[in-house]
Design a protein around this motif. Structure first.
Motif, PDB file in Angstrom:
ATOM      1  N   LYS A 225      -1.662  -5.912   0.193  1.00 34.71           N
ATOM      2  CA  LYS A 225      -1.355  -4.587  -0.340  1.00 34.71           C
ATOM      3  C   LYS A 225      -2.368  -3.521   0.072  1.00 34.71           C
ATOM      4  O   LYS A 225      -2.043  -2.327   0.070  1.00 34.71           O
ATOM      5  N   ASN A 226      -3.585  -3.935   0.447  1.00 36.37           N
ATOM      6  CA  ASN A 226      -4.604  -2.973   0.874  1.00 36.37           C
ATOM      7  C   ASN A 226      -4.898  -3.044   2.367  1.00 36.37           C
ATOM      8  O   ASN A 226      -5.887  -2.471   2.832  1.00 36.37           O
ATOM      9  N   ASP A 227      -4.057  -3.732   3.147  1.00 35.24           N
ATOM     10  CA  ASP A 227      -4.248  -3.787   4.598  1.00 35.24           C
ATOM     11  C   ASP A 227      -4.130  -2.389   5.217  1.00 35.24           C
ATOM     12  O   ASP A 227      -3.288  -1.579   4.788  1.00 35.24           O
TER      13      ASP A 227
ATOM     14  N   HIS B  61      10.153  -3.742  -3.078  1.00 27.52           N
ATOM     15  CA  HIS B  61       9.780  -3.115  -1.814  1.00 27.52           C
ATOM     16  C   HIS B  61       8.357  -2.550  -1.923  1.00 27.52           C
ATOM     17  O   HIS B  61       8.163  -1.496  -2.532  1.00 27.52           O
ATOM     18  N   PRO B  62       7.355  -3.214  -1.347  1.00 26.57           N
ATOM     19  CA  PRO B  62       5.989  -2.688  -1.417  1.00 26.57           C
ATOM     20  C   PRO B  62       5.787  -1.491  -0.482  1.00 26.57           C
ATOM     21  O   PRO B  62       6.530  -1.291   0.482  1.00 26.57           O
ATOM     22  N   HIS B  63       4.739  -0.715  -0.749  1.00 29.41           N
ATOM     23  CA  HIS B  63       4.374   0.388   0.146  1.00 29.41           C
ATOM     24  C   HIS B  63       3.872  -0.130   1.490  1.00 29.41           C
ATOM     25  O   HIS B  63       4.255   0.390   2.549  1.00 29.41           O
ATOM     26  N   ASN B  64       2.983  -1.112   1.468  1.00 25.58           N
ATOM     27  CA  ASN B  64       2.305  -1.536   2.686  1.00 25.58           C
ATOM     28  C   ASN B  64       3.258  -2.321   3.590  1.00 25.58           C
ATOM     29  O   ASN B  64       3.912  -3.265   3.144  1.00 25.58           O
ATOM     30  N   PRO B  65       3.357  -1.944   4.873  1.00 25.15           N
ATOM     31  CA  PRO B  65       4.274  -2.650   5.774  1.00 25.15           C
ATOM     32  C   PRO B  65       3.899  -4.101   6.040  1.00 25.15           C
ATOM     33  O   PRO B  65       4.726  -4.865   6.555  1.00 25.15           O
ATOM     34  N   PHE B  66       2.673  -4.508   5.682  1.00 29.93           N
ATOM     35  CA  PHE B  66       2.285  -5.907   5.868  1.00 29.93           C
ATOM     36  C   PHE B  66       2.547  -6.754   4.616  1.00 29.93           C
ATOM     37  O   PHE B  66       2.369  -7.971   4.643  1.00 29.93           O
ATOM     38  N   ALA B  67       2.953  -6.115   3.538  1.00 30.75           N
ATOM     39  CA  ALA B  67       3.361  -6.823   2.322  1.00 30.75           C
ATOM     40  C   ALA B  67       4.887  -6.922   2.336  1.00 30.75           C
ATOM     41  O   ALA B  67       5.574  -5.916   2.473  1.00 30.75           O
TER      42      ALA B  67
END
Length: 321
Positions: free
Chosen positions: A242-244, A116-122
């Motif tokens: 991840k940086n979006d 589960h990544p932090h960024n909602p676009f990942a």
């Protein structure tokens, strides 16, 4: 079942494959995360066997990522056998009914993961590959089968990402049988349906179970290649996003989609059900759950929004490859 020597060879080969994959995947994830590290816990099952759970929490890129390996054996209740075979009736598969006495002798080895990544676009990604066998029990012949798959759960639809992910697994499938990808893609769309929401929990991938229709070596080779494709199919998508930049509203949407993920895993997932019915290690069984999730009452979704596009794609599966 095949001879004992063949059984032990497949058992040992599969166990080595999944332990090696756990090491390789965790190393690749740590490198991509750039800050988090996996905690490792070895555990023993009182009835026989055990496993190794590796979990990263609060990383730089992933909020939570887990990769677990288990190799367990012994006997299991008939209801656990039915869960493993995907039957819920008391008159379950192959005569495993409540009238039968004793436990079913079994061996099961598998690797499973959710990230589960932090960024909602990942996107979130899940994979599971397993080998299962039973011995003769109450007149039921011993059986063996393989199962597993890899699937993707984004919070937003990105067609380029989905073509990459599904295309990777189509190539893997085509290397073994051109009929595999359409069959296993449909199986994933059917299996990952959260029935009470009438939505898939994500945008699919491949899924197969009870696979024993050809020699063990052939299915082992397919499972090994599919497991080996996890890094190439998934990590480029995380690296890309991840940086979006994202808004608070987009983060909340991700949390609500994770709520649906939790609902599916606790209500429908066969692996979770089997683990709970065989007195498995709870921390390992629930490793797939995110650190955070959200449940809003009747959340509004603008029908013209990217959020509605995701709901539509989860309701009406698309062809990506």
């Amino acid at each position: 079942m095949q001879g004992i020597e063949k059984e032990e060879m497949i058992r040992g080969r599969f166990e080595r494959i999944i332990r090696d994959a756990q090491t390789r995947i965790c190393a690749a994830v740590e490198e991509e995360d750039g800050g988090g590290t996996f905690r490792e816990d070895a555990w023993a099952r009182p009835g026989g066997g055990g496993g190794v759970s590796r979990v990263m929490q609060g990383g730089k890129t992933w909020e939570k990522a887990g990769v677990g390996v288990s190799v367990v054996y012994g006997t299991m209740p008939p209801e656990a056998y039915r869960a493993a075979k995907g039957h819920t009736s008391s008159n379950g598969a192959n005569g495993a009914s409540n009238g039968a006495s004793g436990g079913v002798p079994f061996f099961a080895a598998g690797i499973s993961s959710v990230m589960h990544p932090h960024n909602p676009f990942a996107p979130t990604m899940h994979f599971n590959y397993r080998y299962f066998e039973t011995e003769e029990w109450n007149g039921i012949p011993g059986q063996w089968w393989f199962g597993g798959g890899t699937d993707i759960t984004p919070s937003y639809v990105n067609e380029e990402d989905m073509k990459h992910f599904h295309g990777t697994y189509k190539r893997v499938c085509d290397n073994h049988d051109p009929a595999y990808y359409p069959k296993f893609k449909q199986w994933a769309d059917d299996y990952f349906l959260c029935k009470h929401r009438n939505q898939r929990r994500g945008l699919g991938g491949i899924f197969f179970d009870d696979l024993n229709d050809r020699p063990q070596d052939e299915i082992l080779a397919f499972s090994t290649e599919a497991l080996g494709a996890v890094i190439d199919s998934y990590l480029p998508l995380v690296q890309k996003h991840k940086n979006d930049a994202f808004t608070e509203q987009q983060k909340e949407w991700q949390q609500m989609r994770r709520g649906l993920y939790v609902e599916y895993n606790l209500v429908y997932d066969r692996g979770t059900t089997f683990g709970l019915k065989t007195a498995g290690r709870i921390e390992s069984i629930l490793m797939s759950l995110p650190l955070t999730a959200r449940w809003e009452y009747c959340p509004p979704v603008d029908p013209t929004s990217p959020e509605a596009q995701l709901v539509d794609a989860c309701t009406n599966p698309r062809t990506w490859a």
